[in-house]
Design a protein around this motif. Structure first.
Motif, PDB file in Angstrom:
ATOM      1  N   THR A  23      73.758  37.805  48.090  1.00 54.20           N
ATOM      2  CA  THR A  23      73.015  37.177  49.033  1.00 54.20           C
ATOM      3  C   THR A  23      72.448  35.960  48.876  1.00 54.20           C
ATOM      4  OG1 THR A  23      70.810  37.809  48.212  1.00 54.20           O
ATOM      5  CG2 THR A  23      71.762  39.611  49.468  1.00 54.20           C
ATOM      6  N   SER A  49      76.300  51.202  55.149  1.00 57.08           N
ATOM      7  CA  SER A  49      75.963  51.356  53.824  1.00 57.08           C
ATOM      8  C   SER A  49      76.037  50.261  52.953  1.00 57.08           C
ATOM      9  CB  SER A  49      76.261  52.836  53.314  1.00 57.08           C
ATOM     10  OG  SER A  49      76.082  54.026  53.919  1.00 57.08           O
ATOM     11  N   GLN A  51      74.824  48.200  49.337  1.00 57.84           N
ATOM     12  CA  GLN A  51      73.992  48.256  48.014  1.00 57.84           C
ATOM     13  C   GLN A  51      73.690  46.771  47.800  1.00 57.84           C
ATOM     14  OE1 GLN A  51      75.590  50.656  44.916  1.00 57.84           O
ATOM     15  NE2 GLN A  51      74.298  49.174  43.293  1.00 57.84           N
ATOM     16  N   MET A  55      69.789  48.965  44.759  1.00 60.28           N
ATOM     17  CA  MET A  55      69.236  49.842  45.690  1.00 60.28           C
ATOM     18  C   MET A  55      70.280  49.930  46.507  1.00 60.28           C
ATOM     19  SD  MET A  55      66.102  50.822  47.538  1.00 60.28           S
ATOM     20  CE  MET A  55      64.931  49.937  46.311  1.00 60.28           C
ATOM     21  N   GLU A  56      70.502  51.276  47.209  1.00 59.77           N
ATOM     22  CA  GLU A  56      71.405  51.506  48.342  1.00 59.77           C
ATOM     23  C   GLU A  56      70.555  51.504  49.559  1.00 59.77           C
ATOM     24  OE1 GLU A  56      74.519  54.799  49.670  1.00 59.77           O
ATOM     25  OE2 GLU A  56      74.414  54.424  47.522  1.00 59.77           O
ATOM     26  N   TRP A  57      71.147  50.822  50.616  1.00 59.97           N
ATOM     27  CA  TRP A  57      70.614  50.830  52.085  1.00 59.97           C
ATOM     28  C   TRP A  57      71.345  51.308  52.941  1.00 59.97           C
ATOM     29  CZ3 TRP A  57      65.522  49.051  52.249  1.00 59.97           C
ATOM     30  CH2 TRP A  57      65.209  48.174  51.380  1.00 59.97           C
ATOM     31  N   ALA A  58      70.765  52.030  54.136  1.00 57.62           N
ATOM     32  CA  ALA A  58      71.482  52.709  55.126  1.00 57.62           C
ATOM     33  C   ALA A  58      70.941  51.984  56.303  1.00 57.62           C
ATOM     34  CB  ALA A  58      71.612  54.076  55.177  1.00 57.62           C
ATOM     35  N   GLY A  59      71.595  51.541  57.318  1.00 59.45           N
ATOM     36  CA  GLY A  59      70.979  50.853  58.574  1.00 59.45           C
ATOM     37  C   GLY A  59      71.820  50.054  59.229  1.00 59.45           C
ATOM     38  N   ASN A  83      65.863  47.810  61.784  1.00 60.89           N
ATOM     39  CA  ASN A  83      66.671  48.590  60.940  1.00 60.89           C
ATOM     40  C   ASN A  83      67.693  47.813  60.292  1.00 60.89           C
ATOM     41  OD1 ASN A  83      68.204  48.932  62.888  1.00 60.89           O
ATOM     42  ND2 ASN A  83      68.872  50.965  62.444  1.00 60.89           N
ATOM     43  N   ILE A  85      69.576  45.936  57.753  1.00 61.31           N
ATOM     44  CA  ILE A  85      69.691  45.975  56.346  1.00 61.31           C
ATOM     45  C   ILE A  85      70.330  44.782  55.956  1.00 61.31           C
ATOM     46  CG2 ILE A  85      69.272  48.493  56.323  1.00 61.31           C
ATOM     47  CD1 ILE A  85      72.270  48.705  55.775  1.00 61.31           C
ATOM     48  N   LEU A  86      71.395  44.100  56.798  1.00 61.02           N
ATOM     49  CA  LEU A  86      71.872  43.044  56.275  1.00 61.02           C
ATOM     50  C   LEU A  86      72.228  42.119  57.492  1.00 61.02           C
ATOM     51  CD1 LEU A  86      73.273  41.546  53.961  1.00 61.02           C
ATOM     52  CD2 LEU A  86      75.557  42.729  54.303  1.00 61.02           C
ATOM     53  N   ASN A  98      61.918  39.945  58.519  1.00 68.35           N
ATOM     54  CA  ASN A  98      61.650  41.490  59.305  1.00 68.35           C
ATOM     55  C   ASN A  98      60.343  41.392  59.861  1.00 68.35           C
ATOM     56  OD1 ASN A  98      60.113  42.217  57.340  1.00 68.35           O
ATOM     57  ND2 ASN A  98      61.533  43.454  56.380  1.00 68.35           N
TER      58      ASN A  98
END
Length: 117
Positions: A23, A49, A51, A55-59, A83, A85-86, A98
């Protein structure tokens, strides 16, 4: 000049160097699933999905030429983008927050896109 549709293509097929993705704040990124391309209103890719660090993120994933496009496109305060996430951008020029005032993780693709595309 890079077009946003081109960046959608690059993200959809993962046509960038995915080794050692970080990031803009330096956290390690692994793309587990890029999501499906959304052609309706709302974020560009849904059900992704990712990572980030441990932490794994879904969104959702939103894509822009430059990070400041988030605001110029009117996403700030739009609940359809809560929602995300990236935030994937070609050029990072502004930190985007956010709805809770936290920075949205951002991936800058400049220098990562495979040559010849």
């Amino acid at each position: 000049m890079i077009q946003e549709d081109f960046l959608h293509f690059v993200w959809r097929y993962q046509y960038f160097n995915s080794k050692q993705l970080l990031t803009t704040s330096g956290a390690k990124i692994s793309v587990l699933k890029p999501g499906y391309h959304n052609h309706l209103a709302g974020p560009d890719f849904k059900e992704a999905s990712i990572q980030i660090g441990d932490m794994e993120w879904a969104g959702s994933v939103e894509i822009h030429i430059k990070s400041s496009d988030w605001k110029s496109h009117g996403h700030q305060g739009d609940p359809n983008y809560d929602n995300v996430i990236l935030h994937v951008v070609y050029y990072h020029n502004q930190e985007i927050l956010n709805e809770n005032g936290q920075p949205i993780p951002t991936l800058e693709l400049k220098g990562l896109i495979k040559p010849g595309l």
